[in-house]
Design an enzyme around this catalytic site. Structure first.
Site: not given
Ligand SMILES: Cc1cc2nc3c(=O)[nH]c(=O)nc-3n(C[C@H](O)[C@H](O)[C@H](O)COP(=O)(O)O)c2cc1C
Length: 390
Positions: A34, A119, A225, A249
């Site tokens: 997400p 977050c 990650g 990413r």
């Protein structure tokens, strides 16, 4: 719309490496991370056109849904043929999260709920929200339980970081609590909140979490990650024993990464890296999907950041990069892409290099008394502000 837990064709034939999340058997064990501002319905469609996996929505604020917020419900939009419909929720109050899940599930709006506990934004951790929630284990468990109970047959998963910082690691306890509460998977972004996106993801923590969760339930652990190439995904799984990966990413300006992942997991030959002409075709298609969803006036400004990512590494020159950030219409976007040499190829070293934010580290501050492990008190107002990150 009725719930649609029946797997689509890309999810039926579970390969040996398949991943089960609740009723869903994914033939490639890959989840699109997400990403707020990125993983809207058009971007998810684009990614799934290239390969299989589970494609999670942008983060949606649970309180916004409960209060009928127009923006929150807009973010919870799915394509008519999207299956499973996977949403990420953010919330800090068990009652509110439970109610949001109930509304989503009761009207058959979603097939999977992921809860965001990662977050790192100071404006939420300062109030006890985001990555600070797992540091209050009883509150964390209460939120997860409320979601699992409200979701009924719809699988609930959690996504978290290693902890606040190296002195306040929470992932093993949080993983066990989530497994005990009945989640269908636990995903770990193997950084602390303090690290944000800096340094390297510490994949060894994924292996530790696999062991911790295995002692409680058979919920799969997903590693996240710094997966920049398909070989990173298979290596993360091989070295940690995790059942799947979450990729973020690396997909920015590179939705065909899903084709590379597909090939890596099915043993097919990897697709050749696209030349610039092919990249421009994908970018135009992306722009059209986004325009269909939100209109040209809003889609084209959003496309500027994506164009920057699509052109990463290609020697297109400063002027093109300058023009990308002012492109205002689909015609301008078309003309700009049409002016590029379609035969250019990217340097493979750049193609698989880190992209997107690398920000951090940044110290994490939590409210006084926050680390009182016995407390179930939800954080104060401000902790569930709409922010992004995880
Ligand atoms: C622009 C951006 C937005 C993000 N938004 C969210 C989010 O809303 N929820 C979440 O759990 N993680 C969010 N993340 C974190 C990613 O899901 C992922 O955990 C992180 O980028 C590490 O994975 P990667 O190395 O594959 O990018 C965001 C990351 C980025 C770069």
């Amino acid at each position: 719309m009725p719930p649609s837990p029946a797997p689509t064709s890309s999810q039926t034939a579970a390969a040996a490496s398949g991943l089960r999340i609740g009723p869903f058997e994914l033939d490639v064990p890959v989840v699109l991370a997400p990403m707020a501002g990125i993983t809207n319905a058009p971007f998810r469609r684009l990614c799934r056109e290239f390969g299989g996996g589970l494609f999670v929505s942008e983060m949606v604020n649970a309180r916004g849904l409960v209060e009928g917020g127009e923006r929150s419900w807009r973010l919870a939009t799915f394509d008519a043929d999207e299956s499973p419909r996977s949403i990420q929720l953010y919330g800090t109050d068990p009652t509110v999260v439970g109610e949001a899940v109930r509304r989503l599930v009761d009207d058959g709006h979603v097939d999977h709920v992921d809860l965001n506990f990662g977050c790192p934004a100071p404006k939420v951790t300062r109030h006890g929200g985001g990555a600070a929630v797992p540091a209050r284990p009883r509150l964390f468990a209460a939120i997860v339980r409320a979601a699992v109970e409200a979701a009924s047959a719809v699988p609930v998963t959690v996504k978290m970081r290693m902890g606040l910082d190296d002195d306040r690691l929470t992932y093993l306890e949080a993983g066990r609590l989530a497994a005990d509460a009945g989640v269908a998977a636990v995903a770990l972004h193997a950084r602390t909140a303090e690290q944000r996106y800096s340094g390297r993801a510490r994949w060894w923590a994924v292996g530790e979490l696999v062991d911790a969760v295995r002692g409680v339930s058979d919920a799969p652990v997903l590693g996240n990650g710094d997966i920049w190439a398909a070989a990173d995904a298979t290596r993360l799984m091989a070295t940690t024993g995790c059942a799947g990966v979450v990729v973020g990413r690396a997909c920015l300006g590179r939705p065909w990464f899903f084709a590379e992942l597909d090939a890596a997991f099915t043993g097919a030959a990897p697709p050749p890296p696209p030349d610039l002409g092919t990249v421009c075709d994908v970018a135009r298609h992306h722009a059209r999907l986004l325009t269909d969803a939100i209109g040209e006036d809003r889609a084209v400004p959003q496309m500027r950041k994506h164009l920057g990512w699509y052109l990463t590494g290609f020697p297109v020159g400063h002027e093109v990069r300058r023009d990308v950030v002012t492109v205002a219409t689909l015609d301008e976007l078309d003309a700009l892409l049409g002016s590029l040499d379609p035969t250019l190829r990217n340097d493979p070293a750049v193609d698989g290099a880190p992209r997107g934010t690398q920000a951090g580290p940044h110290p994490v501050v939590v409210p006084d008394g926050w680390l009182d492990a016995e407390s179930v008190t939800p954080p104060e107002a401000g902790a569930d502000a709409s922010v992004s990150g995880g």
